[in-house]
Scaffold this motif. Structure first.
Motif, PDB file in Angstrom:
ATOM      1  N   SER A  41       0.681  -1.103  -0.022  1.00 32.53           N
ATOM      2  CA  SER A  41       0.015  -0.038   0.129  1.00 32.53           C
ATOM      3  C   SER A  41       0.855   1.284  -0.137  1.00 32.53           C
ATOM      4  O   SER A  41       0.419   2.282  -0.433  1.00 32.53           O
ATOM      5  CB  SER A  41      -0.793   0.074   1.230  1.00 32.53           C
ATOM      6  N   ARG A  68      -0.532  10.069   2.555  1.00 25.04           N
ATOM      7  CA  ARG A  68      -1.098   9.482   1.169  1.00 25.04           C
ATOM      8  C   ARG A  68      -0.362  10.108   0.015  1.00 25.04           C
ATOM      9  O   ARG A  68      -0.332   9.182  -0.868  1.00 25.04           O
ATOM     10  CB  ARG A  68      -2.741   9.763   1.075  1.00 25.04           C
ATOM     11  N   LYS A  71       2.545   7.923  -0.574  1.00 26.68           N
ATOM     12  CA  LYS A  71       2.619   6.613  -0.961  1.00 26.68           C
ATOM     13  C   LYS A  71       2.196   6.817  -2.369  1.00 26.68           C
ATOM     14  O   LYS A  71       2.689   5.807  -3.243  1.00 26.68           O
ATOM     15  CB  LYS A  71       1.315   6.285   0.014  1.00 26.68           C
ATOM     16  N   ALA A  72       1.401   7.640  -2.934  1.00 28.85           N
ATOM     17  CA  ALA A  72       0.816   7.796  -4.370  1.00 28.85           C
ATOM     18  C   ALA A  72       1.969   8.117  -5.157  1.00 28.85           C
ATOM     19  O   ALA A  72       2.124   7.285  -6.224  1.00 28.85           O
ATOM     20  CB  ALA A  72      -0.246   8.868  -4.351  1.00 28.85           C
ATOM     21  N   ASN A  76       2.967   5.227  -7.935  1.00 28.98           N
ATOM     22  CA  ASN A  76       2.982   5.823  -9.393  1.00 28.98           C
ATOM     23  C   ASN A  76       4.173   5.410 -10.040  1.00 28.98           C
ATOM     24  O   ASN A  76       4.308   5.263 -11.095  1.00 28.98           O
ATOM     25  CB  ASN A  76       2.667   7.261  -9.362  1.00 28.98           C
ATOM     26  N   GLU A  95      -4.340   4.734  -6.587  1.00 30.79           N
ATOM     27  CA  GLU A  95      -5.313   4.589  -5.173  1.00 30.79           C
ATOM     28  C   GLU A  95      -5.837   2.993  -4.868  1.00 30.79           C
ATOM     29  O   GLU A  95      -6.075   2.945  -4.061  1.00 30.79           O
ATOM     30  CB  GLU A  95      -6.406   5.556  -5.620  1.00 30.79           C
ATOM     31  N   ASP A  96      -6.041   2.286  -6.123  1.00 30.62           N
ATOM     32  CA  ASP A  96      -6.202   0.797  -6.034  1.00 30.62           C
ATOM     33  C   ASP A  96      -5.359   0.333  -5.060  1.00 30.62           C
ATOM     34  O   ASP A  96      -5.807  -0.612  -4.386  1.00 30.62           O
ATOM     35  CB  ASP A  96      -6.526   0.595  -7.193  1.00 30.62           C
ATOM     36  N   ILE A  98      -3.107   1.632  -3.032  1.00 24.68           N
ATOM     37  CA  ILE A  98      -3.196   2.286  -1.521  1.00 24.68           C
ATOM     38  C   ILE A  98      -4.290   2.046  -0.535  1.00 24.68           C
ATOM     39  O   ILE A  98      -4.418   1.480   0.384  1.00 24.68           O
ATOM     40  CB  ILE A  98      -3.296   3.932  -1.686  1.00 24.68           C
ATOM     41  N   ASP A  99      -5.457   1.915  -1.365  1.00 27.79           N
ATOM     42  CA  ASP A  99      -6.607   1.396  -0.777  1.00 27.79           C
ATOM     43  C   ASP A  99      -6.874  -0.112  -0.699  1.00 27.79           C
ATOM     44  O   ASP A  99      -7.989  -0.647   0.004  1.00 27.79           O
ATOM     45  CB  ASP A  99      -7.982   1.986  -1.305  1.00 27.79           C
TER      46      ASP A  99
END
Length: 621
Positions: A41, A68, A71-72, A76, A95-96, A98-99
Motif C-alpha cells: 500500500s 497518502r 505513498k501515491a 505511481n 489509489e487502488d 493504496i486502498d
C-alpha cells in the motif's frame, strides 16, 4: 456458490503471489511480505520489487512515507516503470493499491508474473500459456497415469508434478513406486523434493491442489518455476552464446590451428621415424627374417600407411576449414609454423613414396637370393643323406661270419641310426624352409624328404630282422599324471586367488581356492595342511599347490567323495542353489555346466534348487 469459488481463488492467488514476490525479496536480502494489501500500500515494496525484476534503480523515492500523497508518488513511480517495460496495466491506479483493492492488485501481479516469468516461455511459436502447457504435456507423455490438459484439475493428484521431476531428475524420485491413489502424499512429496533439491519454493499448499479445484493462475505460476529450473541451463547457454560468440569462434580457430599443427607434426615424425627404421634395418640372410620384413611391409601398407593417408586428408581438410572460417569472419589468413605447411607435408610424402619403393625392391631381391640358397642347401643335405643310407645297406649285405660277430656288427650299425635320424630331421627342416619360402622346384636333386624317410625306414626294418630284438625305451612322465586340462584349471585357480600377485597363497586364499575346486576341509585340517606345505616348501607356492592337488585328485572322482563334496557346498541340504555354487567360488563355466545338467525344481521364491544326488546317481554306475 460462484462467489465462494471466486473468493477461494482470490485467497489462493493472494498466498501464491505473495510467496512468489517474497522469493524475489528474500533473494535480495529484503524481509518478506505478510499481506499484499498491507505491504504494497505505501509503494516501497512495489518499488523494491520493480528494481529487482527490472535489474535497475528507480531513483529516489520515499522510503518511509506517511502521507497518502507520498505513498501515491511511490506507487505511481512503480506503475510508470511497469508501463515503460511494455507491460499494459488496465483499470488500476495508485489509489487502488493504496486502498487495498485486492482484485485489481492480484490482476496487476498476475500481469507481472506473465511479463517476468511466463512470457518468455515458447514452444513452437505458441502463446506463453499454450507453450507452457505443451511443454508439460511433452515431458509427462510417457507416464500413463498423467494427462495434462489444463492448469487446474490435471494437477490435483500430484502425479503430474512427480512426473515432471522424474522426467528430468529420476535420481530424486522413484515414480514407479508411488502410491498413485495417495493424492496428498504425492503432492507433498513433489513440493518437498522441488524445494529441497531443485530450489523451487513451495508457492502452493497441498490443499490448494487436492481439496478443491486448483486455481489456474496459481498453478501456472508454480509450474513455470519447474520450466525455468529445468531449462535454465539452456537459457544460460543462449545468453552466454550471445555474449561470448566471438570468443568461442576465436577459441575454436585457435584449437583447430593447434590441432592441425600437432597432427601434422606427429604425421611428419611418423613418416621420418619409419624411414629411419628401414634405413637402419639389416637382413640376416634367413627366409623367415626376409619374410617377416615382407609381412611387416605389407601390414604397414594396409594399416599404418592407410592411417597416414586418412590423416593427411583430414589435416588438409582441417587446414581448409580453418581458412574458410577465418575468411567467413573477415579474420587474417592462417600461416602455419615453419615446416608445418601443406607443402612441407607434400614434400615429406614424396620422400616416403621413394623410400617405400626402395624398401620393396630390397626385400624382393633378398627373398629371391634366399630361395636360391635354400634350394642348394637342401640338395646338398639330401644327396649326402642318400649316400650314407646306401653305404649302410651295403655293409648289411656284406656281413658274414659267426652269428655272435654278425649280431655285434649289426648292433654297431644300429648305433649309427640315431645320428642318421637326426640328420634326416635336418633335411626335413631344410625342406620345411623351402616349403615356407614357396620353393617348389629344385634342379639340384631328385630326392624329397619323404623319399629319404621311406628308404631310412627300410634300412631300420632290415636291422631289426638282423638283430632279432627291439630295445624299447619308455618315456616316463616327468612330473605328474595330471591331464593338460586339469593342470590348466589348477593353474588358473591359483592365479585367481593370488590376489597380491606374490606367487604364494595365504591360508585363507588356499582354502578359497580349494573350495572353488570342490575340495572342502575342516578348519583344523586346513591348518595342518597349510603348516605342512609351508614346512616343506617355505610357502604355499604354485609348485606346492599343484603337488597338493596331485595328492588330492588321485582319488577325488568316486561317487561317494563327490556326494560329500556337494553336501559340503550345500551345507548338508539335499540340493544346491546357484548362490551355494558361487559362494564356493566355482568357476563361472563350471556353474553354467552344472545348471544345465542337474535336475532342478523351484522353491517358493522361484529360485532353482538342483538335485545333485539324483545327478550323481545317474552319472556313476
Amino acid at each position: 456458490m460462484a462467489s465462494l469459488t471466486e473468493a477461494h481463488s482470490r485467497d489462493v492467488q493472494e498466498r501464491t503471489f505473495c510467496k512468489w514476490l517474497n522469493t524475489k525479496l528474500e533473494a535480495n536480502d529484503y524481509p518478506p511480505m505478510a499481506s499484499l494489501v498491507q505491504d504494497l500500500s505505501d509503494g516501497v515494496r512495489l518499488i523494491q520489487l520493480m528494481e529487482i525484476m527490472g535489474d535497475t534503480s528507480l531513483g529516489r523515492y520515499n522510503k518511509a512515507p506517511r502521507m497518502r500523497i507520498q505513498k501515491a508518488e511511490n506507487v505511481n513511480k512503480a506503475l510508470e516503470f511497469i508501463t515503460s517495460r511494455g507491460v499494459k496495466l488496465t483499470n488500476i491506479g495508485p489509489e487502488d493499491i493504496i486502498d487495498g483493492n485486492l482484485k485489481l492488485i492480484l490482476g496487476m501481479i498476475w500481469t507481472l508474473i506473465l511479463r517476468f516469468t511466463i512470457a518468455d516461455i515458447s514452444e513452437e511459436g505458441l502463446s506463453a500459456k499454450e507453450g507452457l502447457l505443451l511443454w508439460c504435456q511433452r515431458k509427462t507423455e510417457p507416464y500413463n497415469e498423467v494427462n495434462v490438459t489444463d492448469f487446474s484439475l490435471s494437477w490435483s493428484d500430484g502425479l503430474a508434478l512427480c512426473a515432471l521431476i522424474h522426467a528430468h531428475r529420476p535420481d530424486l524420485l522413484d515414480y514407479d513406486k508411488l502410491d498413485k491413489l495417495d493424492r496428498h502424499g504425492n503432492t507433498a512429496r513433489a513440493f518437498r523434493v522441488a524445494a529441497e533439491h531443485l530450489g523451487i519454493p513451495q508457492l502452493l499448499e497441498v490443499e490448494d491442489l487436492c481439496d478443491t479445484k486448483p486455481d489456474e493462475r496459481s498453478v501456472m505460476t508454480y509450474v513455470a518455476s519447474f520450466f525455468h529450473a529445468f531449462s535454465s541451463m539452456d537459457q544460460a547457454e543462449t545468453v552466454s552464446r550471445r555474449v561470448e560468440k566471438f570468443a568461442e569462434i576465436m577459441q575454436s580457430v585457435w584449437m583447430s590451428k593447434n590441432d592441425y599443427e600437432r597432427r601434422v607434426r606427429a604425421l611428419l615424425a611418423g613418416l621420418l621415424e619409419t624411414q629411419s627404421e628401414w634405413e637402419a634395418s639389416h637382413f640376416t640372410g634367413t627366409y623367415p627374417d626376409a619374410k617377416a620384413y615382407s609381412s611387416n611391409f605389407a601390414k604397414y601398407k594396409q594399416t599404418t600407411k592407410r592411417t597416414w593417408v586418412t590423416e593427411r586428408q583430414d589435416v588438409t581438410t582441417l587446414f581448409g576449414n580453418v581458412q574458410t572460417k577465418l575468411r567467413t569472419y573477415g579474420l587474417r589468413e592462417y600461416v602455419p609454423s615453419k615446416g608445418l605447411a601443406l607443402s612441407d607435408l607434400d614434400d615429406a610424402w614424396h620422400d616416403l613414396l621413394v623410400s617405400e619403393a626402395k624398401r620393396s625392391r630390397a626385400i624382393n631381391a633378398q627373398i629371391r637370393q634366399i630361395k636360391e640358397l635354400l634350394r642348394m642347401q637342401f640338395a646338398d643335405l639330401a644327396n649326402d643323406f642318400e649316400q650314407r643310407l646306401h653305404s649302410i645297406s651295403s655293409e648289411l649285405t656284406a656281413i658274414e661270419g659267426p652269428l655272435e660277430e654278425q649280431q655285434e656288427q649289426v648292433h654297431q650299425i644300429q648305433t649309427r641310426i640315431p645320428a642318421l635320424s637326426d640328420t634326416l630331421a635336418t633335411v626335413a627342416a631344410a625342406e620345411g624352409e623351402c616349403n615356407a619360402a614357396n620353393v617348389e622346384e629344385n634342379d639340384y636333386t631328385v630326392f624329397t624328404c619323404q623319399d629319404l624317410a621311406f628308404e631310412l625306414e627300410l634300412v631300420m626294418q632290415s636291422i631289426v630282422k638282423k638283430i632279432a630284438f627291439i630295445d624299447n625305451q619308455i618315456v616316463s612322465r616327468n612330473m605328474t599324471n595330471l591331464t593338460p586340462a586339469q593342470l590348466e584349471q589348477f593353474e588358473s585357480t591359483f592365479r585367481y586367488f593370488d590376489r597380491d600377485e606374490t606367487n604364494t597363497l595365504s591360508q585363507s586364499e588356499m582354502a578359497a581356492a580349494l573350495a572353488s575346486l570342490g575340495i572342502m576341509y575342516s578348519d583344523d585340517d586346513m591348518d595342518y595342511i597349510y603348516d605342512q606345505l609351508v614346512q616343506n616348501y617355505g610357502a604355499v607356492s604354485f609348485e606346492a599347490f599343484i603337488n597338493l592337488l596331485v595328492d588330492i585328485t588321485e582319488d577325488q572322482t568316486s561317487a561317494e567323495q563327490l556326494r560329500e563334496a556337494f553336501q559340503g557346498i550345500a551345507a548338508n541340504k539335499p540340493f544346491v542353489t546357484e548362490l551355494d555354487l558361487r559362494i564356493a567360488h566355482l568357476p563361472a563355466g563350471a556353474i553354467g555346466y552344472l545348471r544345465e545338467v542337474m535336475p532342478s525344481t523351484s522353491n517358493v521364491q522361484g529360485e532353482p534348487e538342483y538335485d545333485y544326488g539324483a545327478w550323481l546317481d545317474s552319472t556313476f554306475k
